[in-house]
Enzyme design. Structure first.
Site, short mmCIF file in Angstrom:
data_model
loop_
_atom_site.label_atom_id
_atom_site.label_comp_id
_atom_site.label_asym_id
_atom_site.label_seq_id
_atom_site.Cartn_x
_atom_site.Cartn_y
_atom_site.Cartn_z
N TRP A 1 5.29 -7.81 -3.76
CA TRP A 1 4.51 -6.58 -3.84
C TRP A 1 3.53 -6.50 -2.65
O TRP A 1 2.87 -7.49 -2.32
CB TRP A 1 3.72 -6.52 -5.17
CG TRP A 1 2.79 -5.35 -5.20
CD1 TRP A 1 3.13 -4.05 -5.44
CD2 TRP A 1 1.39 -5.36 -4.93
NE1 TRP A 1 2.03 -3.24 -5.33
CE2 TRP A 1 0.94 -4.03 -5.02
CE3 TRP A 1 0.47 -6.36 -4.62
CZ2 TRP A 1 -0.39 -3.66 -4.82
CZ3 TRP A 1 -0.86 -6.00 -4.41
CH2 TRP A 1 -1.27 -4.66 -4.52
N LYS B 1 7.19 12.09 -7.92
CA LYS B 1 7.11 10.72 -7.44
C LYS B 1 7.39 9.87 -8.68
O LYS B 1 6.57 9.80 -9.59
CB LYS B 1 5.72 10.43 -6.87
CG LYS B 1 5.51 8.97 -6.51
CD LYS B 1 4.17 8.75 -5.85
CE LYS B 1 3.87 7.27 -5.69
NZ LYS B 1 2.58 7.04 -5.06
N TRP B 2 8.55 9.23 -8.70
CA TRP B 2 9.03 8.51 -9.89
C TRP B 2 8.70 7.02 -9.70
O TRP B 2 9.34 6.35 -8.92
CB TRP B 2 10.53 8.72 -10.02
CG TRP B 2 11.18 8.19 -11.25
CD1 TRP B 2 11.19 6.89 -11.68
CD2 TRP B 2 11.94 8.92 -12.21
NE1 TRP B 2 11.90 6.78 -12.83
CE2 TRP B 2 12.39 8.01 -13.19
CE3 TRP B 2 12.31 10.26 -12.34
CZ2 TRP B 2 13.18 8.39 -14.28
CZ3 TRP B 2 13.10 10.64 -13.43
CH2 TRP B 2 13.52 9.71 -14.38
N ASP B 3 7.71 6.56 -10.44
CA ASP B 3 7.19 5.20 -10.24
C ASP B 3 7.77 4.25 -11.30
O ASP B 3 8.31 4.69 -12.33
CB ASP B 3 5.66 5.25 -10.34
CG ASP B 3 4.97 4.17 -9.51
OD1 ASP B 3 5.64 3.20 -9.11
OD2 ASP B 3 3.76 4.29 -9.29
N ARG C 1 0.80 -5.20 -15.95
CA ARG C 1 -0.10 -4.05 -15.75
C ARG C 1 -0.33 -3.33 -17.09
O ARG C 1 -0.33 -2.11 -17.16
CB ARG C 1 0.46 -3.08 -14.72
CG ARG C 1 -0.59 -2.24 -14.03
CD ARG C 1 0.02 -1.03 -13.32
NE ARG C 1 -0.94 -0.42 -12.41
CZ ARG C 1 -0.84 0.82 -11.94
NH1 ARG C 1 0.18 1.57 -12.26
NH2 ARG C 1 -1.74 1.30 -11.13
N ASP D 1 -1.16 12.19 -8.01
CA ASP D 1 -0.63 10.89 -8.45
C ASP D 1 -1.07 10.60 -9.88
O ASP D 1 -1.41 11.51 -10.65
CB ASP D 1 -1.07 9.81 -7.43
CG ASP D 1 -0.09 8.65 -7.33
OD1 ASP D 1 -0.10 7.78 -8.23
OD2 ASP D 1 0.69 8.61 -6.37
N ASP D 2 -1.08 9.35 -10.24
CA ASP D 2 -1.38 8.84 -11.59
C ASP D 2 -2.70 9.42 -12.15
O ASP D 2 -3.61 9.72 -11.39
CB ASP D 2 -1.51 7.31 -11.45
CG ASP D 2 -1.31 6.60 -12.76
OD1 ASP D 2 -1.32 7.26 -13.81
OD2 ASP D 2 -1.13 5.37 -12.72
N ASP E 1 3.09 -0.49 -1.16
CA ASP E 1 1.72 -0.08 -1.45
C ASP E 1 0.77 -0.51 -0.35
O ASP E 1 -0.40 -0.12 -0.33
CB ASP E 1 1.26 -0.68 -2.79
CG ASP E 1 1.71 0.18 -3.97
OD1 ASP E 1 2.18 1.31 -3.73
OD2 ASP E 1 1.58 -0.29 -5.12
N CYS F 1 9.78 5.15 -6.26
CA CYS F 1 8.67 4.25 -5.97
C CYS F 1 8.70 3.18 -7.05
O CYS F 1 8.99 3.47 -8.21
CB CYS F 1 7.36 5.04 -6.04
SG CYS F 1 5.87 4.05 -5.99
N ASN G 1 6.45 0.30 -12.46
CA ASN G 1 5.46 -0.68 -12.01
C ASN G 1 5.54 -2.08 -12.60
O ASN G 1 4.53 -2.80 -12.59
CB ASN G 1 4.06 -0.11 -12.22
CG ASN G 1 3.68 0.81 -11.08
OD1 ASN G 1 3.68 0.41 -9.92
ND2 ASN G 1 3.40 2.07 -11.39
C1 DGJ Z 1 2.07 2.28 -7.72
C2 DGJ Z 1 2.44 3.17 -6.55
O1 DGJ Z 1 3.14 2.45 -5.58
C3 DGJ Z 1 1.16 3.81 -6.02
O2 DGJ Z 1 1.44 4.56 -4.87
C4 DGJ Z 1 0.53 4.63 -7.09
O3 DGJ Z 1 1.38 5.70 -7.42
C5 DGJ Z 1 0.26 3.78 -8.32
N1 DGJ Z 1 1.43 3.06 -8.75
C6 DGJ Z 1 -0.24 4.63 -9.46
O4 DGJ Z 1 -0.39 3.94 -10.62
#
Ligand code: DGJ
Length: 748
Positions: A203, A481-483, A448, A371-372, A553, A531, A485
């Site tokens: 990461w 923007k499809w995240d 997270r 974003d978020d 990131d 993403c 994490n």
């Molecule tokens: C991880 C992404 O890579 C960031 O750009 C951002 O969108 C955060 N998540 C938001 O929680």
């Protein structure tokens, strides 16, 4: 159908530019041929030839993969290799296009199965084939049982890249369990001077280009994480020779189109032959195939370059833009976007976002992305994922007023989502605790503060599709923007029988793809970014359904030079988002000028992620000027041919990239001085890929050339004499645009 359109398009571009050639052999169709006398299949496409035969024991045996041979060259019938010793049977010494695990095979099999009666032996023999246009399909069958495998070869006439995959068909009357299934094995002849390049990272530190000699044994590139992963990317390149460099030498490369757990093994066998096998990761894998059912593997793409790894990348870039991305063969350039994440974090609200939108529009941004933080009870990363209603405190009248405002400013609107995740602190989880990946009675490891929804379940898949459909049908959203994490843990699926649970490794990803596919069909103007906490889900599978990716990131502009350098070995700058963010960087506290940050990001698809509320009037002016300059070159940067002239790796003092338009009428040069040492001047930069006979006028985008440099000179001058750049100090950058000023008057 798609391929034909592409060929015509490229021809049209070449014709309209008055050029006779491009570096790519666009006009040649692929030629797939079976020689009945020798039983050899031969594929000619781009600048390469690929051949394999049905050998004397009816197995498919690789014959040749490399530089294009004369059409008159004939291959003799293919013969198995002899037993090397009683320890190394002919089965294991003979390369195989797609080997079942059976007989005396000790190298990596492509397919390993198990039958209910305990038999685990599988020997695949050629049965038949069909050739239709650019596609070759070969049917194999086990020597005794009705287990069939269809091998698919789909050839790109322009780049010579072949997409290989397999469909395993159970035509027996009992279930068969698949323990390992690869898409393909790529083989190279015996050699001890091969080296492997691959991409590794973590990461915020993705895309490190690694290089190692290929030695006896096996190198494993993989993800066991349920998704593509930051740690290895499913791409490889193999070079031959002691000193291969960026622009010369033989390179064989490949990329796997799969966004779930994957594996590529690079093996030097006991006879020093090389085999590269890739597909589903067999780790924790098991797929029960009922009678009459089939399993399709992902596609493993492979290509060859005779002009170094630089040309290998250009072939891949071209292939991605014309054959893979949803808007292929003619993707529209990425709009300049603004993203709120680094400016406002979770603290989004209508007034704050509108203020940012106004400022973003004033510098020429074309897409505003929130974003978020906009949904559920999302104040931080502890709550809200899964509850996809608009937060009423932050947006009392829903998203419409903000979206209308963004539109009135001349931008389109994009929104962040993370559809596959749930926080335990959410209404969704309280209602459906059984919807996450889990083993009954075992802990559920959080990452997270979130858990992974089991998208393999139909109800979960329908919920995810449903909320996205609802969001898109009620709001004018142009971009998601499809995240994603976190990676998987405890990947159980208690709702199905124990011997079906591991199908999660296939069904999850297939359902993800199907949601993306259906959304795109219903909302044809929707664009999507993949993403995953940065570059954790970048591969040719997801790229078939998304328009761009977020590589990392880590937005520090100096670190980004290396990240972007590594990224471009496998993926096009036309899908690589790069934001200009604030200084000092949150990542490492490094301070850089706004101009430097822009030039770093302008090497890809430009975005801005800074807190515009803190900018000075001078910074707005700089941004406006550079965004205007970027729009004049973005087609070349995003869709042109990339030359990595000087790498930022290995502590280099400088780095340089150049992009050349496909018709060569424009080039863009980006030069970076990381830290000047001992007062040496910036080394002369020798450009590549220009039309030697054309005259190019140079325009500075930022900083200047050395005093006395010409403003107009021929392509041969810029390539032969080179460019002298005026850079001194630390974290300095310059960029220049070269326009063919002779194009209007002459054809060359
Ligand atoms: C991880 C992404 O890579 C960031 O750009 C951002 O969108 C955060 N998540 C938001 O929680």
């Amino acid at each position: 159908m798609k391929l034909q359109t592409v060929v015509l398009n490229v021809v049209a571009v070449v014709a309209s530019a008055g050029m006779c050639t491009t570096s790519l052999t666009a006009q040649k169709p692929a030629d797939i041929h079976f020689d009945a006398a020798s039983k050899v299949f031969r594929i000619d496409a781009g600048d390469m030839t690929y051949a394999f035969g049905v050998n004397n024991v009816d197995e498919l045996q690789p014959v040749y993969w490399g530089q294009q041979l004369s059409r008159t060259d004939k291959f003799p019938p293919t013969l198995t290799k002899p037993e090397a010793a009683s320890f190394d049977s002919s089965t294991t010494t003979t390369p195989n296009e797609y080997a079942g695990w059976g007989g005396g095979l000790y190298v990596e099999p492509a397919l390993k199965v198990s039958y209910p009666d305990g038999n685990r032996d599988l020997v695949l023999h050629y049965v038949s084939h069909t050739i239709k246009g650019d596609e070759l399909t070969i049917t194999l069958k086990d020597i005794e049982r009705n287990l069939f495998v269809e091998l698919h070869y789909k050839v790109d006439p322009e780049t010579g890249i072949i997409g290989r995959s397999a469909v395993i068909m159970n035509k027996t009357s009992a279930p068969v369990t698949i323990k390992e299934a690869a898409a393909a094995t790529w083989s190279l002849p015996r050699g001890t001077d091969y080296s492997l390049r691959y991409l590794a990272g973590r990461w915020a530190g993705e895309w490190n280009l690694e290089k190692q000699a290929i030695r006896p044994g096996e190198t494993v590139l993989e993800s066991k994480r349920g998704s593509t992963g930051h740690q290895n990317n499913p791409w490889f390149a193999i070079e031959r020779g002691e000193h291969p460099d960026e622009e010369s030498g033989d390179v064989w490369f490949g990329a796997l189109a799969w966004s779930g757990s994957w594996r590529i093994t690079v093996e030097q066998d006991q006879l020093q032959q090389i085999r590269v096998t890739g597909g589903f990761n067999p780790f924790d894998f098991s797929y029960k195939l009922l009678p009459g059912k089939e399993l399709a593997t992902p596609v493993f793409y492979g290509g060859y370059s005779h002009h170094g790894v630089g040309e290998a990348s250009r072939l891949l870039h071209r292939f991605e833009l014309t054959k893979i991305v949803p808007q292929a063969p003619d993707p529209r350039p990425r709009p300049v976007l603004y993203n709120s994440w680094e400016a406002t974090g979770f603290d989004v609200n209508q007034a704050g976002q509108e203020a940012l939108a106004e400022k973003a529009a004033s510098i020429g941004v074309e897409r505003f992305v929130m974003d978020d933080g906009w949904f559920g009870q999302r104040k931080n990363d502890h709550a809200g994922l899964g509850d996809w209603y608009v937060n009423p405190q932050k947006f009392p009248n829903g998203l419409k007023p903000l979206i209308d405002k963004v539109h009135s400013l001349g931008m389109d609107f994009g929104l962040w989502v993370e559809p596959e995740m749930v926080n335990p602190d959410s209404d969704l989880y309280r209602k459906h605790p059984d919807w996450v990946l889990n083993f009954t009675g075992r802990p559920r490891t959080e990452g997270r503060n979130q858990l992974v929804l089991n998208l393999a379940r139909k109800d979960v898949r329908d919920y995810v599709y449903g909320f996205l459909d609802n969001l898109l049908s009620h709001n004018q959203i142009s971009f998601l923007k499809w995240d994603y994490n976190r990676n998987w843990s405890e990947p159980g699926w208690p709702a199905v029988a124990p011997d079906e649970q591991q199908a999660v490794y296939v069904d999850y990803t297939r359902n993800l793809y199907s949601i993306l596919r259906e959304l795109r069909a219903k909302y044809p103007h929707l664009e999507i970014e993949s993403c995953s906490g940065g570059g954790g889900r970048v591969d040719l599978g997801i790229l078939g359904l998304t328009d761009e990716v977020w590589p990392s990131d880590n937005t520090d502009p100096f670190d980004r030079l290396r990240i972007q350098d590594g990224f471009t070995y496998a993926y096009s700058p036309g899908v690589m988002m790069a934001w200009v963010t604030d200084s000092p960087s949150w990542m490492n506290n490094r301070s850089t000028s706004l101009e430097y940050r822009f030039l770093s990001s302008m090497q890809g698809s430009l975005g801005v992620g800074a807190n515009l509320n803190k900018w000075t009037p001078e910074e707005f002016e700089t941004a406006k000027r550079l965004i205007t300059a970027y729009k004049q070159v973005r087609e070349t940067v995003q869709h042109g041919s990339l030359y990595r002239l000087v790498s930022p790796r290995d502590g280099s003092e400088i780095s340089v990239t150049e992009s050349v338009a496909l018709n060569k009428n424009q080039a863009v040069l980006f030069t970076f001085l990381h830290s000047s040492q001992m007062g040496y001047p910036f080394p002369r930069v020798y450009m590549r890929g220009l039309d030697p006979k054309a005259d190019y006028r140079v325009t500075s985008i930022a900083a200047s050339m050395a005093k006395g440099s010409p403003t107009v000179a021929s392509g041969s001058y810029w390539m032969g004499h080179g460019v002298d750049v005026n850079l001194r100090g630390d974290f300095q950058a310059a960029a220049f645009r070269f326009d063919d000023v002779s194009a209007a008057n002459s054809s060359h």
